[in-house]
Scaffold this motif. Structure first.
Motif, PDB file in Angstrom:
ATOM      1  N   ILE A   1       0.619  -1.308   0.062  1.00 33.30           N
ATOM      2  CA  ILE A   1      -0.074   0.076   0.087  1.00 33.30           C
ATOM      3  C   ILE A   1       1.042   1.237   0.024  1.00 33.30           C
ATOM      4  O   ILE A   1       0.681   2.224  -0.853  1.00 33.30           O
TER       5      ILE A   1
ATOM      6  N   LEU B   1       2.020   2.041  -3.512  1.00 34.10           N
ATOM      7  CA  LEU B   1       1.134   2.391  -4.523  1.00 34.10           C
ATOM      8  C   LEU B   1       1.249   4.094  -5.111  1.00 34.10           C
ATOM      9  O   LEU B   1       1.577   4.847  -4.217  1.00 34.10           O
TER      10      LEU B   1
ATOM     11  N   PHE C   1      -4.732   4.896  -1.542  1.00 36.22           N
ATOM     12  CA  PHE C   1      -5.410   3.826  -1.412  1.00 36.22           C
ATOM     13  C   PHE C   1      -6.477   4.025  -0.337  1.00 36.22           C
ATOM     14  O   PHE C   1      -7.636   3.327  -0.660  1.00 36.22           O
ATOM     15  N   TYR C   2      -6.195   4.675   0.663  1.00 39.25           N
ATOM     16  CA  TYR C   2      -7.127   4.572   1.833  1.00 39.25           C
ATOM     17  C   TYR C   2      -8.297   5.405   1.414  1.00 39.25           C
ATOM     18  O   TYR C   2      -9.377   5.216   2.105  1.00 39.25           O
TER      19      TYR C   2
ATOM     20  N   LEU D   1      -9.712   3.813  -2.851  1.00 35.88           N
ATOM     21  CA  LEU D   1      -9.997   2.636  -3.298  1.00 35.88           C
ATOM     22  C   LEU D   1     -10.785   1.901  -2.117  1.00 35.88           C
ATOM     23  O   LEU D   1     -11.482   1.035  -2.222  1.00 35.88           O
ATOM     24  N   LEU D   2     -10.098   2.018  -0.755  1.00 35.36           N
ATOM     25  CA  LEU D   2     -10.550   1.231   0.249  1.00 35.36           C
ATOM     26  C   LEU D   2     -11.802   1.109   0.548  1.00 35.36           C
ATOM     27  O   LEU D   2     -12.681   0.224   0.777  1.00 35.36           O
TER      28      LEU D   2
ATOM     29  N   ARG E   1      -0.119  -7.007  -4.542  1.00 38.83           N
ATOM     30  CA  ARG E   1      -0.302  -5.889  -5.526  1.00 38.83           C
ATOM     31  C   ARG E   1      -1.164  -6.104  -6.930  1.00 38.83           C
ATOM     32  O   ARG E   1      -2.087  -5.100  -7.219  1.00 38.83           O
TER      33      ARG E   1
ATOM     34  N   ILE F   1      -5.007  -5.875  -5.674  1.00 35.65           N
ATOM     35  CA  ILE F   1      -5.125  -4.439  -5.342  1.00 35.65           C
ATOM     36  C   ILE F   1      -5.353  -3.732  -6.791  1.00 35.65           C
ATOM     37  O   ILE F   1      -6.263  -2.799  -7.117  1.00 35.65           O
ATOM     38  N   GLU F   2      -4.709  -4.101  -7.654  1.00 37.24           N
ATOM     39  CA  GLU F   2      -4.772  -3.778  -9.144  1.00 37.24           C
ATOM     40  C   GLU F   2      -6.189  -4.039  -9.820  1.00 37.24           C
ATOM     41  O   GLU F   2      -6.800  -3.412 -10.475  1.00 37.24           O
TER      42      GLU F   2
ATOM     43  N   ARG G   1      -8.802  -1.923  -8.302  1.00 31.94           N
ATOM     44  CA  ARG G   1      -8.693  -0.411  -8.961  1.00 31.94           C
ATOM     45  C   ARG G   1      -9.296  -0.551 -10.213  1.00 31.94           C
ATOM     46  O   ARG G   1     -10.083   0.320 -10.664  1.00 31.94           O
TER      47      ARG G   1
END
Length: 223
Positions: A50, A53, A57-58, A61-62, A135, A138-139, A142
């Motif tokens: 995180i 990135l 992120f927080y 996306l989170l 990763r 997470i991608e 996203r």
């Protein structure tokens, strides 16, 4: 007659994940993870990924991942397994897959036919392979967030084909394979535009049944 029992993979099927509107930190995230043993709460690999990135992120996306994980309407359509030794197909909606993976991100899963618990990835002592797998997840989130719901009903089909006949003794086969019939594709298998599907020659003797820092690649045929 074969009977099929569905599995949801979701541990707490009423859990709602709420993200504060401000002062969101990694500690906020770990506070939402379903971790029973305190020694697994540090999640150093997740923290490092995180931190690397190129977006926030927080805040960006989170909250979206939390919303997906909290949408338990998908429980009405459990995962139906493919029986070994039979030819069959199972189809999921993209939104259902995303719901399960979002809960896996928060470690809110239980064992079913195998496990999708990410605890090992999160805590494997700064393992580079573990961080790459995190990763990638997470991608995926996203890119899914950029679809704005337009991808929810896309169908994902998985088919098991079982050959019922007698298997040939490959060591005794003397038929030559012409080099012109073999095309080695070195890019992503998704980039093989001429392929109509992918065939995974899985080794039934290898049953890992969990997610850990590994890049095991089975034989994939694009046809």
């Amino acid at each position: 007659m074969l009977t099929t029992t569905g599995i949801t993979y979701i541990a707490d099927q009423q859990r709602k994940f709420t993200i504060p509107q401000e002062n969101v930190t990694f500690q906020t995230l770990t506070g939402l993870l379903s971790i029973e043993e305190e020694k697994y709460r540090r999640c150093p690999n997740l923290d490092m990924v995180i931190g690397q990135l190129d977006f926030d992120f927080y805040y960006e996306l989170l909250p979206t991942i939390a919303r997906w994980a909290s949408d338990h309407t998908h429980l009405s359509n459990p995962i139906m397994p493919l029986h070994a030794g039979t030819t069959a197909r199972v189809t999921y909606a993209a939104a259902q897959v995303r719901y399960i993976l979002a809960n896996a991100f928060f470690l809110n899963t239980t064992k079913g036919y195998g496990s999708i618990d990410l605890t090992i990835l999160y805590n494997s002592l700064f393992d580079n392979m573990a961080m790459e797998r995190i990763r990638c997840l997470i991608e995926y989130f996203r890119r899914s967030s950029q679809e704005n719901g337009n991808d929810d009903y896309r169908e994902i089909s998985i088919e098991r084909y079982s050959y019922a006949g007698e298997q040939p003794d490959w060591e005794k086969q003397m038929i030559a394979i012409k080099a012109s019939k073999v095309n080695v594709f070195t890019k992503r298998m998704e980039d093989a535009k001429e392929a109509q599907g992918f065939v995974d020659f899985a080794n039934r003797q290898i049953h890992i049944h969990l997610i850990f820092p590994s890049a095991t690649q089975e034989e994939i045929l694009c046809e």
